[in-house]
Design a protein around this motif. Sequence first.
Motif, mmCIF file in Angstrom:
data_model
loop_
_atom_site.group_PDB
_atom_site.id
_atom_site.type_symbol
_atom_site.label_atom_id
_atom_site.label_comp_id
_atom_site.label_asym_id
_atom_site.label_seq_id
_atom_site.Cartn_x
_atom_site.Cartn_y
_atom_site.Cartn_z
ATOM 1 N N LEU A 329 34.066 57.716 -15.365
ATOM 2 C CA LEU A 329 33.642 58.813 -14.562
ATOM 3 C C LEU A 329 34.483 59.180 -13.258
ATOM 4 C CD1 LEU A 329 31.185 60.672 -14.145
ATOM 5 C CD2 LEU A 329 29.981 58.974 -12.940
ATOM 6 N N SER A 330 34.913 58.044 -12.998
ATOM 7 C CA SER A 330 35.599 57.707 -11.704
ATOM 8 C C SER A 330 37.132 58.805 -12.116
ATOM 9 C CB SER A 330 36.163 56.473 -11.285
ATOM 10 O OG SER A 330 34.988 55.984 -10.671
ATOM 11 N N ALA A 331 37.509 58.562 -13.147
ATOM 12 C CA ALA A 331 38.866 59.130 -13.340
ATOM 13 C C ALA A 331 38.651 60.690 -13.616
ATOM 14 C CB ALA A 331 39.591 58.516 -14.510
ATOM 15 N N ALA A 332 37.351 60.943 -14.364
ATOM 16 C CA ALA A 332 37.144 62.544 -14.425
ATOM 17 C C ALA A 332 36.574 63.156 -13.145
ATOM 18 C CB ALA A 332 35.717 62.583 -15.143
ATOM 19 N N ALA A 333 36.046 62.384 -12.274
ATOM 20 C CA ALA A 333 35.765 62.948 -10.725
ATOM 21 C C ALA A 333 36.680 63.404 -9.878
ATOM 22 C CB ALA A 333 34.680 61.938 -10.129
ATOM 23 N N LEU A 334 37.788 62.287 -9.981
ATOM 24 C CA LEU A 334 39.112 62.430 -8.974
ATOM 25 C C LEU A 334 40.022 63.552 -9.653
ATOM 26 C CD1 LEU A 334 40.019 58.615 -8.839
ATOM 27 C CD2 LEU A 334 39.649 60.268 -6.936
ATOM 28 N N THR A 335 40.023 63.765 -11.001
ATOM 29 C CA THR A 335 40.657 64.976 -11.649
ATOM 30 C C THR A 335 40.179 66.236 -11.382
ATOM 31 O OG1 THR A 335 41.647 63.264 -13.175
ATOM 32 C CG2 THR A 335 42.115 65.587 -13.645
ATOM 33 N N SER A 336 38.748 66.192 -11.568
ATOM 34 C CA SER A 336 37.909 67.539 -11.513
ATOM 35 C C SER A 336 37.883 67.991 -10.177
ATOM 36 C CB SER A 336 36.683 67.566 -12.575
ATOM 37 O OG SER A 336 35.779 66.616 -11.808
ATOM 38 N N HIS A 337 37.277 67.225 -9.364
ATOM 39 C CA HIS A 337 36.889 67.518 -8.200
ATOM 40 C C HIS A 337 38.067 67.677 -7.236
ATOM 41 C CE1 HIS A 337 34.443 67.614 -4.188
ATOM 42 N NE2 HIS A 337 35.350 66.808 -3.967
ATOM 43 N N ASN A 338 39.355 67.075 -7.289
ATOM 44 C CA ASN A 338 40.345 67.043 -6.472
ATOM 45 C C ASN A 338 41.515 67.801 -6.969
ATOM 46 O OD1 ASN A 338 38.796 63.866 -5.815
ATOM 47 N ND2 ASN A 338 39.290 65.308 -3.933
ATOM 48 N N LEU A 339 41.669 67.906 -8.376
ATOM 49 C CA LEU A 339 42.921 68.725 -8.626
ATOM 50 C C LEU A 339 42.776 69.905 -9.198
ATOM 51 C CD1 LEU A 339 45.082 65.783 -10.332
ATOM 52 C CD2 LEU A 339 45.208 66.682 -8.071
ATOM 53 N N ILE A 340 41.393 70.093 -10.209
ATOM 54 C CA ILE A 340 41.286 71.059 -11.014
ATOM 55 C C ILE A 340 40.472 72.001 -10.298
ATOM 56 C CG2 ILE A 340 40.235 72.010 -12.999
ATOM 57 C CD1 ILE A 340 40.952 69.315 -14.257
ATOM 58 N N ILE A 341 39.198 71.768 -9.528
ATOM 59 C CA ILE A 341 38.223 72.769 -9.310
ATOM 60 C C ILE A 341 38.821 73.344 -7.974
ATOM 61 C CG2 ILE A 341 36.019 72.779 -7.782
ATOM 62 C CD1 ILE A 341 34.987 70.867 -9.733
ATOM 63 N N PRO A 342 39.698 72.718 -7.128
ATOM 64 C CA PRO A 342 40.201 73.627 -6.040
ATOM 65 C C PRO A 342 41.104 74.766 -6.311
ATOM 66 C CG PRO A 342 40.284 71.324 -5.577
ATOM 67 C CD PRO A 342 40.032 71.169 -6.783
ATOM 68 N N LEU A 343 41.801 74.714 -7.596
ATOM 69 C CA LEU A 343 42.535 75.658 -7.974
ATOM 70 C C LEU A 343 41.719 77.053 -8.439
ATOM 71 C CD1 LEU A 343 44.874 73.813 -10.290
ATOM 72 C CD2 LEU A 343 45.238 74.531 -7.893
ATOM 73 N N PHE A 344 40.429 76.855 -8.555
ATOM 74 C CA PHE A 344 39.416 78.031 -8.965
ATOM 75 C C PHE A 344 38.254 78.193 -8.090
ATOM 76 C CE2 PHE A 344 41.638 76.013 -12.700
ATOM 77 C CZ PHE A 344 42.157 77.141 -13.370
ATOM 78 N N PRO A 345 38.739 78.643 -6.847
ATOM 79 C CA PRO A 345 37.574 78.894 -5.831
ATOM 80 C C PRO A 345 36.545 79.860 -6.421
ATOM 81 C CG PRO A 345 39.823 79.436 -4.938
ATOM 82 C CD PRO A 345 40.034 79.182 -6.429
ATOM 83 N N GLY A 346 35.136 79.496 -5.918
ATOM 84 C CA GLY A 346 34.107 80.101 -6.487
ATOM 85 C C GLY A 346 33.466 79.831 -7.698
ATOM 86 N N MET A 347 34.043 78.661 -8.246
ATOM 87 C CA MET A 347 33.421 77.976 -9.717
ATOM 88 C C MET A 347 32.096 77.576 -9.420
ATOM 89 S SD MET A 347 34.959 74.823 -11.879
ATOM 90 C CE MET A 347 36.605 75.552 -12.154
ATOM 91 N N THR A 348 31.428 77.793 -10.507
ATOM 92 C CA THR A 348 29.955 77.550 -10.274
ATOM 93 C C THR A 348 29.763 76.053 -10.753
ATOM 94 O OG1 THR A 348 29.457 77.970 -12.596
ATOM 95 C CG2 THR A 348 29.346 80.018 -11.364
ATOM 96 N N GLU A 349 28.430 75.684 -10.057
ATOM 97 C CA GLU A 349 28.042 74.315 -10.068
ATOM 98 C C GLU A 349 28.001 73.792 -11.637
ATOM 99 O OE1 GLU A 349 27.704 71.919 -7.949
ATOM 100 O OE2 GLU A 349 28.290 73.483 -6.510
ATOM 101 N N ALA A 350 27.646 74.572 -12.534
ATOM 102 C CA ALA A 350 27.469 74.407 -13.867
ATOM 103 C C ALA A 350 28.786 74.173 -14.591
ATOM 104 C CB ALA A 350 26.819 75.451 -14.553
ATOM 105 N N ARG A 351 29.906 75.091 -13.837
ATOM 106 C CA ARG A 351 31.317 74.902 -14.653
ATOM 107 C C ARG A 351 31.832 73.889 -14.147
ATOM 108 N NH1 ARG A 351 34.400 78.862 -16.706
ATOM 109 N NH2 ARG A 351 32.701 79.639 -17.549
#
Length: 413
Positions: A329-351
């Motif tokens: 979960l830690s590896a996934a959190a760091l990658t998704s929250h800090n690397l991937i999601i910032p690249l897609f502004p406006g992403m929904t919470e479900a996504r």
Amino acid sequence: MNIVLVGIIAWILMQLIIGVVVSRRVTTEADYLVAGRRLGYGIATFSIFATWFGAETCIGAAGAVYEGGLSRGSSDPFGYAICLLLMGFVFAVPLWRRNMTTLADLFRERYSVNVERLAVIMMVPTSILWAAAQVRAFGQVLTTASGLEVSITMAIATGVVILYTTFGGLMADAVTDYVQGISLAVGLIIILVAVLYELGGAGAALAAIEPGRLRIFGEAGRPLLDGIESWAVPICGSVVAQELVARVIATRSPGIARRACVTGAGIYLVLGIIPVFVGLVGARLIPQLSDPETILPMVARHLLPDALYAVFAGALLSAILSTVDSCLLSAAALTSHNLIIPLFPGMTEARKVKVARVGVVIFGLLAYGLATRAESVFSLVEDASAFGSAGIFVVVVMGLFTRIIQKSRAGQL
């Protein structure tokens, strides 16, 4: 099917059920990654204890002590207990008050986006290595209990932990940690009583240990700096690990965060001495064991009847699962929250939740691959603790407690 395997299957099914039930409460990224910041003192304490108390203690440290005496186990439980105390007394409150989702948020807020990304690149491999160590240990324990090939049992471990972590996130991890922590305490007490009975009591057991094996601050002839390093790696390399930080910032208040770490450290030290003790006296019970890292499950299998061994094995596997789910979960959190999601502004919470869940699956498969190729649990744990630890620890300390490097300047580096 024997009673031991039935008991283990029951434990595994319980983890999966908890993950599915808790998943119904996950609607936002904060729910998934930091349990909605709702952890109370009891769950937080056992979650912190159970997350840190896994294969490195029960399998790695016990085996290292069996092979080379107490100095080989200085990092665990002693070093990691100090790590939890340090988190409680020094870091817990400042980290909680920053209202972060991951530790990497600190690097963005305090320094720059580039520093944040670099920190993620350094921290994610550590979590994967930790997960691989737990997967390998799970395979060794389940192989001892079932007779299945270790590659098969490691695949089972990976599949189980991916499933329930993917469903429930940190809240599922924390709830299962609570159950796992209590069951682990019961299992270790059972094996301690069995070992003392077999050796004729506490006095006889202590007398059976060679004095040279009780040296804790380093082996004779070992350089002083090597001894210092063996303590510094688990303390500095783990005190600000994402797995621990996630539980600290997921609590309801800074007071709960501090107390949970301190109490968790006490539980960790008390129960952590039991595997170390088994490693010390293991030579009298099972001499010349070909694989030292199997000493704890082998002693349990040797001394306990099937019903009690099922309790012990289930508790041990639960402890291992509680650590590997946190790492994934830690590896996934760091990658998704800090690397991937910032690249897609406006992403929904479900996504956002879906991206994190995909990360759990990917990193679980990577951990399995590393586990099948590693030499030992202990080597994986050492690599995980040392990987990037000095840089991360120093920069976190500077970010929390100083203003030496201003964000504007850090962005120019």
